[in-house]
Design a protein around this motif. Structure first.
Motif, short mmCIF file in Angstrom:
data_model
loop_
_atom_site.label_atom_id
_atom_site.label_comp_id
_atom_site.label_asym_id
_atom_site.label_seq_id
_atom_site.Cartn_x
_atom_site.Cartn_y
_atom_site.Cartn_z
N LEU A 47 73.63 -27.49 31.31
CA LEU A 47 73.95 -26.37 30.42
C LEU A 47 73.23 -26.51 29.09
N MET A 48 73.17 -27.72 28.54
CA MET A 48 72.48 -27.94 27.27
C MET A 48 70.97 -27.75 27.42
N LYS A 49 70.44 -28.11 28.59
CA LYS A 49 69.00 -27.91 28.84
C LYS A 49 68.67 -26.43 29.00
N VAL A 50 69.59 -25.67 29.56
CA VAL A 50 69.40 -24.21 29.62
C VAL A 50 69.44 -23.63 28.21
N LEU A 51 70.41 -24.07 27.42
CA LEU A 51 70.54 -23.57 26.05
C LEU A 51 69.28 -23.82 25.24
N THR A 52 68.73 -25.03 25.33
CA THR A 52 67.59 -25.41 24.48
C THR A 52 66.24 -25.05 25.09
N GLY A 53 66.24 -24.37 26.26
CA GLY A 53 64.99 -23.87 26.81
C GLY A 53 64.24 -24.83 27.70
N ILE A 54 64.82 -26.01 27.97
CA ILE A 54 64.15 -26.93 28.90
C ILE A 54 64.18 -26.34 30.30
N GLY A 60 73.08 -14.84 33.71
CA GLY A 60 73.92 -15.06 32.54
C GLY A 60 73.18 -14.73 31.26
N GLU A 61 73.80 -15.04 30.13
CA GLU A 61 73.13 -14.76 28.87
C GLU A 61 73.56 -15.75 27.78
N VAL A 62 72.64 -15.93 26.85
CA VAL A 62 72.88 -16.78 25.67
C VAL A 62 72.82 -15.87 24.44
N CYS A 63 73.90 -15.87 23.66
CA CYS A 63 73.94 -15.08 22.43
C CYS A 63 74.06 -16.02 21.24
#
Length: 501
Positions: A47-54, A60-63
């Motif tokens: 989840l953290m790698k998805v958040l930071t673009g790795i 889904g979506e990041v806001c």
């Protein structure tokens, strides 16, 4: 409810054969510390790698700050104001503190040359803000791990980050350094930063966090206020899966003792004692960094023991290196099959027979016919999918590579087989086959130690279970008396007085 500064909504992410995230969600609030919790493999790091673009999400979506965003990589997310401090610090010890803080973003003058006085001044201001008693011109390698972690936080602040993610931040810190870190976290919270705190140490969660988000098997389970939850409820949220029939355990008939470990200490292992009988599977559970692998390597001879003794079938043995471990009948299958277990450029045959060449040799010469026969027998027994024994092992799937790694240990005909994370990165079908093989050798009287981060696996396959926490055994259970809540409680250091007889 306060408006989140960062929202991850219904995030899905799949890899070949694995659904890593299945509707995972996380809210981060300004001026609050959000704990992100779950077992090993729950999806926290993904989840953290998805958040930071790795990784790029599948669905889904990041806001962020009220707007939907999509980062192309860690630098992109850093520049936007989201920084992550990894468990393994991303710093260069040969550079100064200032060079580490501004690496790749050095402050320059109008001619493009580094403006050293200004860069040191800016870095010194950041260090002063975090109460670090060092000049930024000092080499980073001269600092303690705790002080280096403060440099990572200074680096995050230099990006003018609004969200700071801390992944197992106290793993290598002393109690004093942990107290200093908590002081800084409290100050950052008071200044309005949103902080994500990832840790397996539940005591810290209740000490430093405001809210808790729990993931399990890549799914969002719940978000709670710390003040409204207790440790037992939290453990239940983290481990609330039930076992199914995928673990084909066979009964163990108590037999004579095979291995006895007395008061063993080594790097990361402190005064550990246990026994193992013939035909028994002993599960070893615990969280990352608990000392499980270090204990296994100390028994096998890959780590030096500082005290204690090992007895095999009642005889004291002196094992100071892996060769002696093998010679005494102890085989160790590493959790890192690509780094320690296999040589990816060699063939299936060469990998499988590598540790057993002495037994396959006559008059200092390898008996190639005996080697080929033995390798083919294991390929059939393990149902290893390979065109031939001469296939380069790096071309096989992960599951088939793992079967070769286990066969490599078994070819030495050990008395004790140590399996460290034997099904990591293996698909469900291959897992079942590996479990059936483990049972086959158990039925033949082999003594097996099964180290696993997957509690269902330990509960489903073991006759008896040890739990480790910070290098020590924190619990021991017969399989029939154990459950995930008890194992997790021991794994996070909660005292449990119930020990199997």
């Amino acid at each position: 409810m306060q408006q989140p500064i960062l929202e991850l909504k219904e995030i899905h992410k799949s890899f070949p054969g694995v659904k890593a995230l299945d509707g995972a969600s996380l809210n981060v609030y300004p001026g609050k510390v959000m704990a992100l919790l779950g077992e090993n493999g729950a999806g926290k790091s993904t989840l953290m790698k998805v958040l930071t673009g790795i990784y790029q999400l599948d669905q889904g979506e990041v806001c962020y700050q009220g707007e939907q965003v999509k980062f192309s990589g860690p630098r992109d997310s850093q520049l936007a104001g989201i920084s992550i401090i990894h468990q393994e610090l991303n710093l260069i010890s040969e550079l100064t503190i200032a060079e580490n803080i501004f690496l790749g973003r050095e402050i320059t003058n109008r001619f493009g040359a580094i403006n050293w006085p200004l860069m040191f001044k800016e870095a010194d201001m950041l260090l002063k803000r975090l109460n670090v008693k060092h000049k930024s011109s000092q080499l980073l390698g001269e600092l303690s791990v705790g002080e280096q972690q403060m440099v990572e936080i200074a680096k995050a602040l230099s990006f003018k980050s609004k969200v700071i993610i801390m992944d197992e931040p106290t793993d290598a810190l002393t109690d004093t350094e942990t107290a200093s870190l908590f002081t800084v976290i409290n100050e950052l919270r008071d200044e309005g930063y949103g902080i994500v705190y990832i840790s397996h140490r539940l005591k810290e969660i209740f000490e430093i966090c405001d809210d808790i988000t729990v993931l399990r098997d890549g799914k969002y389970i719940d978000q709670r206020v710390v003040a409204d939850i207790d440790e037992d409820t939290l453990i239940e949220l983290m481990v609330g899966r039930r076992l199914d029939e995928q673990y084909p355990r066979i009964d163990h008939t108590h037999s004579s003792e095979c291995l006895q470990v007395n008061n063993l200490s080594a790097e990361g292992v402190f005064n550990v004692s246990f026994s193992l009988s013939h035909g028994e599977i002993l599960g070893v559970s615990g969280l990352m960094g608990a000392g499980r692998t270090e204990l296994m390597k100390a028994i096998y001879g890959a780590l030096s023991c500082t005290q204690g003794e090992i007895l095999l079938e009642g005889k004291l043995v002196n094992i100071t290196n892996p060769q002696q471990g093998l010679a005494n009948g102890i085989a160790y299958i590493s959790e890192d099959r690509k780094g320690d277990g296999l040589i990816l450029g060699l063939s299936v045959k060469e990998n499988m027979s590598l540790c057993a060449l002495q037994g396959l040799s006559k008059k200092l010469q390898i008996d190639h016919q005996a080697e080929a026969t033995s390798v083919n027998d294991f390929i059939r027994l393990f149902n290893i999918k390979t065109p031939s024994m001469d296939q380069i092992i790096g071309h096989l799937s992960g599951g088939n590579q793992q079967k070769v790694a286990i066969a490599k240990g078994l070819m030495t005909r050990p008395k004790v087989l140590i399996l460290d994370e034997p099904t990591r990165g293996v698909d469900v079908g291959a897992k079942k086959e590996i479990y059936q093989l483990i049972n086959k050798f158990k039925a033949e009287g082999m003594s097996i130690i099964l180290v696993s981060s997957e509690m269902p696996e330990v509960l489903g396959m073991s006759d008896r279970i040890l739990v480790m926490h910070q290098g020590r055994i924190s619990g021991e259970f017969l399989a029939d008396d154990a459950n995930q809540e008890k194992l997790m409680a021991c794994a996070v250091g909660k005292e449990i007085n119930e020990v199997a007889a």
